[in-house]
Motif scaffolding. Structure first.
Motif, PDB file in Angstrom:
ATOM      1  N   ALA A 299       0.760  -1.193  -0.131  1.00  0.00           N
ATOM      2  CA  ALA A 299      -0.087   0.019   0.102  1.00  0.00           C
ATOM      3  C   ALA A 299       0.941   1.414   0.195  1.00  0.00           C
ATOM      4  N   GLY A 300       2.151   1.043  -0.163  1.00  0.00           N
ATOM      5  CA  GLY A 300       3.013   2.301  -0.159  1.00  0.00           C
ATOM      6  C   GLY A 300       2.895   3.170   0.995  1.00  0.00           C
ATOM      7  N   ALA A 301       2.488   2.545   2.288  1.00  0.00           N
ATOM      8  CA  ALA A 301       2.724   3.342   3.568  1.00  0.00           C
ATOM      9  C   ALA A 301       4.082   3.549   4.180  1.00  0.00           C
ATOM     10  N   ARG A 302       4.067   4.533   4.758  1.00  0.00           N
ATOM     11  CA  ARG A 302       5.571   4.947   5.265  1.00  0.00           C
ATOM     12  C   ARG A 302       5.199   5.426   6.530  1.00  0.00           C
ATOM     13  N   ALA A 303       6.410   5.370   7.419  1.00  0.00           N
ATOM     14  CA  ALA A 303       6.471   5.786   8.632  1.00  0.00           C
ATOM     15  C   ALA A 303       5.844   7.422   8.962  1.00  0.00           C
ATOM     16  N   GLU A 304       5.129   7.804   9.865  1.00  0.00           N
ATOM     17  CA  GLU A 304       4.708   9.120  10.217  1.00  0.00           C
ATOM     18  C   GLU A 304       5.817   9.765  10.870  1.00  0.00           C
TER      19      GLU A 304
END
Length: 320
Positions: A299-304
């Motif tokens: 999902a292409g999520a990355r750390a905040e």
């Protein structure tokens, strides 16, 4: 009487045919071992060994009981191993939840990773909004879930906060479809498809505020949740929809739709794995790791960014 320990002594003496060697094998002195065997014989009412000053010989009764003793010890070991797995969260049932916006690809990746980590654990996976998950946590009906921020996380522990930037789904024939990135201001004139405001007033209002700041005030706001329904509105109603790439990307059969990233500081969904404080175990950790890995890879999520605070609101004001 500790039956398991007494049976261990019985089996050791029977296999060693010698009290001294059996005592060494068991890590104990010989006199206590002899006492255990005598107590076991008294409890069973049979003589297990014939003893002389030179040798120990198992009796016929002892021979008949030896196989049963070994079987009981095997079952005891199996019982204790099962208890350890349950204690460590490696077996049993894990009640977990994902929010409805998680794509099928991400769900499949999470399940495959989790099964690899905990093949012996039954995973009961539900599709629940964050508000529904918070209610289930409070009722102790949920062990772990993937929630969206902002929400009230009182009483919960959290995994890493991840973000998925929002983009725009629009008709392929729209002029903006030719852009690599679409400025919010370029969407002027289009209606906007959003989730119903009652599901998350704060998130809903924040998103419209972000659009206004970017120069886009929708002519009208239409409401929809299901991906097919949203795509239908975009195709036929002169509207656009905002969402992450993995959620609202047009299906291959729908060649009339395209998804484009938003230019500049795009709005984002922010979420993390959550579980009740003090109730995390190896299974919860494995789910958190699997969910985080699946979101990053599919999902292409990355750390905040750590410096950005979590603005908490009551669960009743939360969507997804």
């Amino acid at each position: 009487m500790d039956l398991v320990r007494h049976l261990e002594c019985f089996v050791a003496v029977a296999e060693e045919s010698h009290f001294g060697r059996a005592a060494t094998r068991l890590g104990m002195a010989q006199p206590p071992l002899s006492q255990r065997i005598r107590r076991l014989e008294e409890a069973l009412g049979v003589r297990l060994f014939e003893r002389t000053s030179r040798q120990v010989t198992i009796t016929e009764a002892g021979t008949l009981l030896l196989a049963e003793a070994r079987a009981l010890l095997d079952r005891s070991d199996s019982f204790l191993a099962a208890a350890r797995r349950i204690r460590d969260g490696e077996t049993g049932l894990l009640r977990a939840a994902l929010s409805p916006d998680i794509s099928g690809e991400t769900v499949a990746a999470l399940l495959a990773d989790f099964r690899h980590r905990h093949a012996g654990l039954e995973l009961e996976l539900h599709e629940l909004s964050t508000a529904e998950q918070l209610t289930a946590f409070a009722a102790r009906e949920l062990d772990v879930g993937l929630i969206h921020h902002p929400c009230d996380v009182t009483g919960l522990e959290l995994g890493p906060v991840l973000r998925r930037d929002l983009g725009v789904l629009l008709p392929r024939g729209a002029p903006q479809a030719d852009l690599d990135e679409v400025p919010l201001a370029a969407l002027s004139g289009y209606d906007l498809v959003l989730f119903p405001r009652t599901h998350a007033p704060a998130v809903y209002d924040d998103l419209l505020t972000a659009c206004a700041r970017g120069g886009y005030t929708p002519a009208a706001v239409r409401h929809g949740q299901g991906a097919s329904f949203v795509r239908g509105l975009v195709l036929s109603a002169g509207a656009v929809a905002l969402g992450p790439r993995d959620t609202h990307l047009a299906a291959p059969a729908e060649r009339d739709l395209v998804w484009r990233p938003l230019a500049g500081a795009a709005p984002a969904w922010r979420h993390s794995v959550a579980w009740p404080k003090g109730r995390g175990d190896a299974a919860v950790g494995a789910f958190a790791d699997a969910a985080t890995h699946a979101l990053r890879t599919t999902a292409g999520a990355r750390a905040e960014t750590p410096a950005r605070p979590l603005h908490l609101r009551p669960a009743s004001e939360f969507w997804l």
